[in-house]
Motif scaffolding. Structure first.
Motif, PDB file in Angstrom:
ATOM      1  N   GLY A  11       0.775  -1.231   0.000  1.00 38.03           N
ATOM      2  CA  GLY A  11       0.000   0.000   0.000  1.00 38.03           C
ATOM      3  C   GLY A  11       0.802   1.274   0.000  1.00 38.03           C
ATOM      4  O   GLY A  11       0.313   2.320  -0.417  1.00 38.03           O
ATOM      5  N   SER A  12       2.045   1.189   0.481  1.00 37.71           N
ATOM      6  CA  SER A  12       2.857   2.399   0.608  1.00 37.71           C
ATOM      7  C   SER A  12       4.332   2.025   0.589  1.00 37.71           C
ATOM      8  O   SER A  12       4.694   0.898   0.943  1.00 37.71           O
ATOM      9  CB  SER A  12       2.533   3.082   1.942  1.00 37.71           C
ATOM     10  N   SER A  14       6.268   2.947   2.666  1.00 41.74           N
ATOM     11  CA  SER A  14       6.641   2.695   4.062  1.00 41.74           C
ATOM     12  C   SER A  14       6.503   1.209   4.432  1.00 41.74           C
ATOM     13  O   SER A  14       7.027   0.777   5.455  1.00 41.74           O
ATOM     14  CB  SER A  14       5.813   3.570   5.012  1.00 41.74           C
ATOM     15  N   ASP A  15       5.803   0.431   3.596  1.00 42.91           N
ATOM     16  CA  ASP A  15       5.691  -1.019   3.836  1.00 42.91           C
ATOM     17  C   ASP A  15       6.919  -1.781   3.332  1.00 42.91           C
ATOM     18  O   ASP A  15       7.077  -2.964   3.640  1.00 42.91           O
ATOM     19  CB  ASP A  15       4.457  -1.593   3.113  1.00 42.91           C
ATOM     20  N   HIS A  41      -6.457   2.909  -1.145  1.00 47.68           N
ATOM     21  CA  HIS A  41      -7.178   4.142  -0.815  1.00 47.68           C
ATOM     22  C   HIS A  41      -6.715   5.341  -1.643  1.00 47.68           C
ATOM     23  O   HIS A  41      -7.515   6.214  -1.972  1.00 47.68           O
ATOM     24  CB  HIS A  41      -6.996   4.454   0.680  1.00 47.68           C
ATOM     25  N   ARG A  42      -5.405   5.380  -1.961  1.00 48.71           N
ATOM     26  CA  ARG A  42      -4.878   6.564  -2.643  1.00 48.71           C
ATOM     27  C   ARG A  42      -4.819   6.407  -4.163  1.00 48.71           C
ATOM     28  O   ARG A  42      -4.819   7.393  -4.887  1.00 48.71           O
ATOM     29  CB  ARG A  42      -3.482   6.878  -2.102  1.00 48.71           C
ATOM     30  N   GLY A  65       0.763  -6.586   0.688  1.00 49.74           N
ATOM     31  CA  GLY A  65       1.012  -6.169   2.064  1.00 49.74           C
ATOM     32  C   GLY A  65       0.412  -4.801   2.325  1.00 49.74           C
ATOM     33  O   GLY A  65       0.433  -3.925   1.454  1.00 49.74           O
ATOM     34  N   ALA A  66      -0.129  -4.628   3.522  1.00 52.74           N
ATOM     35  CA  ALA A  66      -0.679  -3.323   3.905  1.00 52.74           C
ATOM     36  C   ALA A  66      -0.842  -3.281   5.416  1.00 52.74           C
ATOM     37  O   ALA A  66      -0.831  -4.319   6.092  1.00 52.74           O
ATOM     38  CB  ALA A  66      -2.027  -3.072   3.218  1.00 52.74           C
ATOM     39  N   GLY A  67      -0.987  -2.065   5.932  1.00 51.20           N
ATOM     40  CA  GLY A  67      -1.120  -1.926   7.384  1.00 51.20           C
ATOM     41  C   GLY A  67      -2.258  -1.000   7.764  1.00 51.20           C
ATOM     42  O   GLY A  67      -2.785  -0.263   6.936  1.00 51.20           O
ATOM     43  N   SER A  91       2.271  -0.924  10.675  1.00 56.35           N
ATOM     44  CA  SER A  91       2.706   0.292   9.989  1.00 56.35           C
ATOM     45  C   SER A  91       2.588   1.518  10.885  1.00 56.35           C
ATOM     46  O   SER A  91       2.130   1.436  12.022  1.00 56.35           O
ATOM     47  CB  SER A  91       1.869   0.479   8.725  1.00 56.35           C
ATOM     48  N   SER A  92       2.958   2.653  10.295  1.00 59.85           N
ATOM     49  CA  SER A  92       2.947   3.923  11.043  1.00 59.85           C
ATOM     50  C   SER A  92       1.548   4.262  11.571  1.00 59.85           C
ATOM     51  O   SER A  92       1.410   4.886  12.613  1.00 59.85           O
ATOM     52  CB  SER A  92       3.444   5.040  10.127  1.00 59.85           C
ATOM     53  N   ASN A  93       0.518   3.848  10.841  1.00 61.36           N
ATOM     54  CA  ASN A  93      -0.850   4.167  11.272  1.00 61.36           C
ATOM     55  C   ASN A  93      -1.535   2.997  11.979  1.00 61.36           C
ATOM     56  O   ASN A  93      -2.734   3.042  12.227  1.00 61.36           O
ATOM     57  CB  ASN A  93      -1.704   4.624  10.072  1.00 61.36           C
TER      58      ASN A  93
HETATM   59  C1  RP5 Z   1      -1.568   1.613   4.367  1.00 60.92           C
HETATM   60  O1  RP5 Z   1      -1.343   2.649   5.252  1.00 60.92           O
HETATM   61  C2  RP5 Z   1      -0.217   1.280   3.820  1.00 60.92           C
HETATM   62  O2  RP5 Z   1      -0.198  -0.061   3.408  1.00 60.92           O
HETATM   63  C3  RP5 Z   1       0.701   1.505   4.979  1.00 60.92           C
HETATM   64  O3  RP5 Z   1       0.934   0.302   5.708  1.00 60.92           O
HETATM   65  C4  RP5 Z   1      -0.078   2.468   5.845  1.00 60.92           C
HETATM   66  C5  RP5 Z   1       0.606   3.772   6.064  1.00 60.92           C
HETATM   67  O4  RP5 Z   1       0.930   4.368   4.834  1.00 60.92           O
HETATM   68  P1  RP5 Z   1       1.781   5.700   4.804  1.00 60.92           P
HETATM   69  O5  RP5 Z   1       0.969   6.754   5.482  1.00 60.92           O
HETATM   70  O6  RP5 Z   1       3.078   5.423   5.552  1.00 60.92           O
HETATM   71  O7  RP5 Z   1       2.025   5.985   3.351  1.00 60.92           O
HETATM   72  O8  RP5 Z   1      -2.432   1.985   3.345  1.00 60.92           O
END
Ligand code: RP5
Length: 170
Positions: A11-12, A14-15, A41-42, A65-67, A91-93
């Motif tokens: 997803g990002s 950051s993953d 989402h984006r 993979g996603a968080g 992840s960060s969120n």
């Molecule tokens: C998810 O939101 C992504 O897979 C990631 O794990 C998390 C945070 O994304 P960033 O805000 O770091 O881009 O959609």
């Protein structure tokens, strides 16, 4: 470079610190793969395009993979008949990682996602290789060697603990 058989998406960026472990093991097992970022989402249109074209592009398995509110694996699974392996990323969120696990694990009937452990990207790579190995003897043989290495390593440490004693080896 041969035609990718596994699609690794996340997803990002950051993953990537977690998802790179899938790439590393796929490389080690010599499974051709592609890796990119697709956000449910984006970049929803990109996700639809990726999922709906995956089979015709020659992919056999998708690792996603996603968080946090981790919708990517389930949404991709809803648009393809390829097997989808989901990697919940802390992840960060994420609150504590359970959010990622449950978002990916608790799929409705009819739309499975094979969910690995939290941050379990390495196992996702191995599972993808195992799926490919059902029709690819070279990958099957690479997996045999990999699993033999794992076994030999454990037997070596068991021998060291037994002969030198637990205190010396701890
Ligand atoms: C998810 O939101 C992504 O897979 C990631 O794990 C998390 C945070 O994304 P960033 O805000 O770091 O881009 O959609």
């Amino acid at each position: 470079m041969s035609q990718p058989k596994v699609g690794v998406i996340m997803g990002s960026q950051s993953d990537l610190r977690i998802m790179k472990e899938a790439a590393e093991i796929l490389e080690q097992l010599k499974v051709p793969f592609e890796l990119t970022i697709v956000s449910a989402h984006r970049t929803p249109e990109r996700m639809v395009e990726y999922a709906t074209s995956a089979r015709s592009r020659g992919l056999k398995v998708i690792i996603a993979g996603a968080g946090g509110a981790a919708h990517l694996p389930g949404m991709v699974a809803s648009m393809t008949t390829l097997p989808v392996i989901g990697v919940p990323v802390k992840s960060s969120n994420s609150i504590d990682g359970w959010d990622s696990v449950l978002s990916i694990l608790q799929m409705p009937g009819g739309i499975p996602v094979a969910t690995v452990a939290l941050d379990g990207a390495k196992n996702a790579g191995i599972l993808a290789a195992e799926i490919i190995s059902t029709f690819d003897d070279e990958i099957a043989s690479n997996l045999e060697s990999y699993k033999k290495e794992l076994k030999d390593k454990v037997l070596k440490t068991a021998d060291a603990v037994e002969t030198k004693g637990w205190r010396a080896e701890s």
